[in-house]
Motif scaffolding. Structure first.
Motif, PDB file in Angstrom:
ATOM      1  N   GLY A  85       0.732  -1.239   0.020  1.00  0.00           N
ATOM      2  CA  GLY A  85      -0.220   0.187   0.028  1.00  0.00           C
ATOM      3  C   GLY A  85       0.895   1.206  -0.058  1.00  0.00           C
ATOM      4  O   GLY A  85       0.589   2.317  -0.766  1.00  0.00           O
ATOM      5  N   PHE A  86       1.778   1.260   0.924  1.00  0.00           N
ATOM      6  CA  PHE A  86       2.673   2.797   0.847  1.00  0.00           C
ATOM      7  C   PHE A  86       3.527   2.677  -0.472  1.00  0.00           C
ATOM      8  O   PHE A  86       3.848   3.865  -0.702  1.00  0.00           O
ATOM      9  CB  PHE A  86       3.531   2.476   1.976  1.00  0.00           C
ATOM     10  CG  PHE A  86       2.888   3.117   3.337  1.00  0.00           C
ATOM     11  CD1 PHE A  86       3.204   4.303   3.545  1.00  0.00           C
ATOM     12  CD2 PHE A  86       2.266   2.229   4.452  1.00  0.00           C
ATOM     13  CE1 PHE A  86       2.526   4.845   4.782  1.00  0.00           C
ATOM     14  CE2 PHE A  86       1.589   2.802   5.558  1.00  0.00           C
ATOM     15  CZ  PHE A  86       1.692   4.147   5.822  1.00  0.00           C
ATOM     16  N   SER A  87       3.967   1.755  -0.838  1.00  0.00           N
ATOM     17  CA  SER A  87       4.763   1.903  -2.114  1.00  0.00           C
ATOM     18  C   SER A  87       4.088   2.195  -3.151  1.00  0.00           C
ATOM     19  O   SER A  87       4.582   2.939  -4.118  1.00  0.00           O
ATOM     20  CB  SER A  87       5.254   0.177  -2.464  1.00  0.00           C
ATOM     21  OG  SER A  87       6.122   0.250  -3.587  1.00  0.00           O
ATOM     22  N   ALA A  88       2.744   1.762  -3.499  1.00  0.00           N
ATOM     23  CA  ALA A  88       1.905   2.070  -4.541  1.00  0.00           C
ATOM     24  C   ALA A  88       1.505   3.774  -4.296  1.00  0.00           C
ATOM     25  O   ALA A  88       1.107   4.435  -5.396  1.00  0.00           O
ATOM     26  CB  ALA A  88       0.798   1.395  -4.608  1.00  0.00           C
ATOM     27  N   LEU A  89       1.464   4.228  -3.167  1.00  0.00           N
ATOM     28  CA  LEU A  89       1.245   5.607  -2.745  1.00  0.00           C
ATOM     29  C   LEU A  89       2.155   6.765  -2.816  1.00  0.00           C
ATOM     30  O   LEU A  89       1.961   7.745  -3.509  1.00  0.00           O
ATOM     31  CB  LEU A  89       0.249   5.770  -1.570  1.00  0.00           C
ATOM     32  CG  LEU A  89      -1.221   4.954  -1.389  1.00  0.00           C
ATOM     33  CD1 LEU A  89      -1.676   5.029   0.067  1.00  0.00           C
ATOM     34  CD2 LEU A  89      -1.966   5.500  -2.434  1.00  0.00           C
ATOM     35  N   VAL A  90       3.129   6.359  -1.996  1.00  0.00           N
ATOM     36  CA  VAL A  90       4.185   7.397  -2.004  1.00  0.00           C
ATOM     37  C   VAL A  90       5.724   6.962  -2.189  1.00  0.00           C
ATOM     38  O   VAL A  90       6.391   7.827  -2.353  1.00  0.00           O
ATOM     39  CB  VAL A  90       4.336   7.947  -0.384  1.00  0.00           C
ATOM     40  CG1 VAL A  90       2.858   8.410  -0.055  1.00  0.00           C
ATOM     41  CG2 VAL A  90       4.445   6.543   0.458  1.00  0.00           C
ATOM     42  N   GLY A  91       5.828   5.780  -2.382  1.00  0.00           N
ATOM     43  CA  GLY A  91       7.447   5.198  -2.802  1.00  0.00           C
ATOM     44  C   GLY A  91       8.101   5.053  -1.498  1.00  0.00           C
ATOM     45  O   GLY A  91       7.702   5.368  -0.113  1.00  0.00           O
ATOM     46  N   LEU A  92       9.533   5.062  -1.615  1.00  0.00           N
ATOM     47  CA  LEU A  92      10.503   5.076  -0.448  1.00  0.00           C
ATOM     48  C   LEU A  92      10.996   6.194  -0.295  1.00  0.00           C
ATOM     49  O   LEU A  92      11.819   6.669  -0.912  1.00  0.00           O
ATOM     50  CB  LEU A  92      11.307   3.840  -0.641  1.00  0.00           C
ATOM     51  CG  LEU A  92      12.735   3.672   0.422  1.00  0.00           C
ATOM     52  CD1 LEU A  92      11.848   3.475   1.735  1.00  0.00           C
ATOM     53  CD2 LEU A  92      13.602   2.566  -0.071  1.00  0.00           C
ATOM     54  N   THR A  93      10.722   7.130   0.926  1.00  0.00           N
ATOM     55  CA  THR A  93      11.678   8.151   1.266  1.00  0.00           C
ATOM     56  C   THR A  93      11.797   8.106   2.935  1.00  0.00           C
ATOM     57  O   THR A  93      11.376   6.882   3.416  1.00  0.00           O
ATOM     58  CB  THR A  93      10.720   9.498   1.041  1.00  0.00           C
ATOM     59  OG1 THR A  93       9.354   9.324   1.703  1.00  0.00           O
ATOM     60  CG2 THR A  93      10.403   9.632  -0.499  1.00  0.00           C
ATOM     61  N   TRP A  94      12.673   8.979   3.535  1.00  0.00           N
ATOM     62  CA  TRP A  94      12.737   8.758   4.671  1.00  0.00           C
ATOM     63  C   TRP A  94      11.552   8.848   5.670  1.00  0.00           C
ATOM     64  O   TRP A  94      11.424   7.976   6.577  1.00  0.00           O
ATOM     65  CB  TRP A  94      13.761   9.828   5.496  1.00  0.00           C
ATOM     66  CG  TRP A  94      13.267  11.282   5.243  1.00  0.00           C
ATOM     67  CD1 TRP A  94      13.470  12.189   4.175  1.00  0.00           C
ATOM     68  CD2 TRP A  94      12.613  11.843   6.226  1.00  0.00           C
ATOM     69  NE1 TRP A  94      12.944  13.287   4.332  1.00  0.00           N
ATOM     70  CE2 TRP A  94      12.238  13.181   5.573  1.00  0.00           C
ATOM     71  CE3 TRP A  94      12.199  11.598   7.506  1.00  0.00           C
ATOM     72  CZ2 TRP A  94      11.601  14.314   6.258  1.00  0.00           C
ATOM     73  CZ3 TRP A  94      11.357  12.569   8.234  1.00  0.00           C
ATOM     74  CH2 TRP A  94      10.972  13.988   7.500  1.00  0.00           C
TER      75      TRP A  94
END
Length: 412
Positions: A85-94
């Motif tokens: 879910g997080f990868s589809a919405l915002v990707g990887l950041t700090w």
């Protein structure tokens, strides 16, 4: 002698635990799950999640294996879904990484994975950090299922060790420690004057029995779990009830022993320049405390003995020790009455001492143990009939309407 025997008992207790068998089982399950994962996922260079899961799933008991396996798979699946879910919405950041960890830990509490709450966040991080999120997520879940499946199947085919012997050794060690205290107190009373500092030290020693009881309780809980759902055990319920009620009795005796040492400490506080008791009373108390030590140790042997013939012998020894203890107790009571009439100081402590002795002898009584065991067996049967009436009816048919085997001294 007590300084030497205590470490020896701990050493024997450790060597009797089936640690070697559990180590071999865990290693074998982890290796097998790794081989299976390599065969199912040939594109994965090192599917280490599978052996890791198997290693954690193959717990000490079959009951904990089943419950742990379900919770662990649940934690991994939840973590993977959060990462997708997080990868589809915002990707990887700090900040998305921190939000993912925070969300995973919160959701892990709600899905009730207990000790595997951190595993939810770990799974989410591992999946979130790869480029091909869908493929990695599938591989992660599949590796976890392989490891959990191998661990569960391994414990079903190769039943884990039963920890009753280790629990029995712990109970026996607790009884021996209480027996040593009784004999030591008897020797000190028989020697004459007891300084207040020595009596206070004995009181602190009795208070430290609480820590021993906690350790014995943990060992017994492990033994109780090892008996549940274990195909190698026929009368697991009976063994659990015998050990648990036995530990309850010893715990009550330990509490009364602590009160008894407090009574002797109070006597030593008031009688700083004289002996606690006259020579005839002191000699009888020394004899009585030695007999009570034998009774407690015989009681421990009775509840931890697995062979029927040995259990009958232990019951005979306990019956004999209780009989001679009560006889000596009556003689002590008569002597103390004469002493109180001549020296009325602190008469209430003499009465308290006799009352505490009576409580311990009453707790160790064979008839009381029989009544307690019968009540516990009947209570458990009633609970099972209320919760699973069909299962209980089927069990009775399979057993041919025969009742549960009961230990020596327990009537059906």
């Amino acid at each position: 002698m007590p300084e030497v025997s205590a470490p020896v008992i701990k050493l024997v207790r450790r060597t009797t635990e089936p640690v070697a068998a559990q180590t071999i089982r865990s290693t074998a399950a982890a290796v097998i799950s790794f081989v299976v994962a390599l065969a199912v996922l040939p594109d994965q260079p090192a599917p280490l999640t599978a052996p890791l899961t198997a290693l954690l799933v193959v717990q000490v008991t079959l009951y904990s294996t089943l419950t742990t396996g379900i919770r662990r798979v649940n934690s991994v699946v939840v973590g993977v879904l959060i990462a997708i879910g997080f990868s589809a919405l915002v990707g990887l950041t700090w900040w998305s990484l921190g939000l993912t960890i925070f969300t995973s830990l919160i959701i892990g509490r709600f899905v009730r994975v207990d000790e595997f709450v951190p595993e939810v966040a770990i799974s989410a991080m591992l999946v979130l950090g790869v480029s091909q999120i869908a493929s990695m997520a599938w591989h992660r879940v599949l590796e976890t299922l392989i490891g959990a499946g191998v661990g569960l199947l391994f414990n079903l085919l190769f039943a884990p060790p039963v920890w009753v012997q280790s629990a029995g050794a712990s109970i026996d060690g607790l009884a021996r420690a209480m027996g040593r205290m009784f004999r030591t107190m008897g020797d000190e009373i028989g020697a004459g004057h007891i300084p207040f500092a020595h009596a206070a030290a004995r009181l602190h020693e009795a208070r430290r029995l609480d820590h021993d009881i906690v350790e014995v309780d943990a060992s017994l809980r492990q033994a109780e779990e090892s008996l549940m759902l274990n195909p190698r055990v026929r009368e697991g319920l009976l063994s659990r009830i015998v050990l648990r009620t036995g530990l309850d009795t010893l715990e009550i005796c330990a509490v009364v022993l602590r009160v008894l040492t407090r009574s002797l400490t109070d006597l030593a506080k008031f009688r700083t320049e004289e002996s606690l008791f006259p020579p005839d009373v002191a000699a009888s108390l020394k004899e009585l405390f030695g007999q009570m030590a034998t009774a407690i140790e015989s009681f421990a042997r009775l509840i931890t003995t697995q062979v029927a013939a040995n259990a009958e012998r232990a019951e005979e020894q306990l019956t004999e020790a209780l009989a001679v203890s009560r006889t000596t107790r009556d003689r002590v009571a008569d002597l103390l009455l004469e002493d109180v009439q001549e020296h009325p100081r602190q008469w209430q402590l003499h009465g308290a001492l006799l009352a505490e002795i009576d409580r311990i002898l009453d707790e160790l009584d064979i008839d009381k143990r029989t009544e307690r065991l019968t009540q516990e067996l009947d209570r458990h049967s009633a609970e099972m009939r209320e919760r699973r009436p069909r299962l209980m009816a089927l069990t009775r048919r399979l057993r041919g309407h025969h009742g549960t085997e009961r230990p020596p001294g327990v009537e059906a």
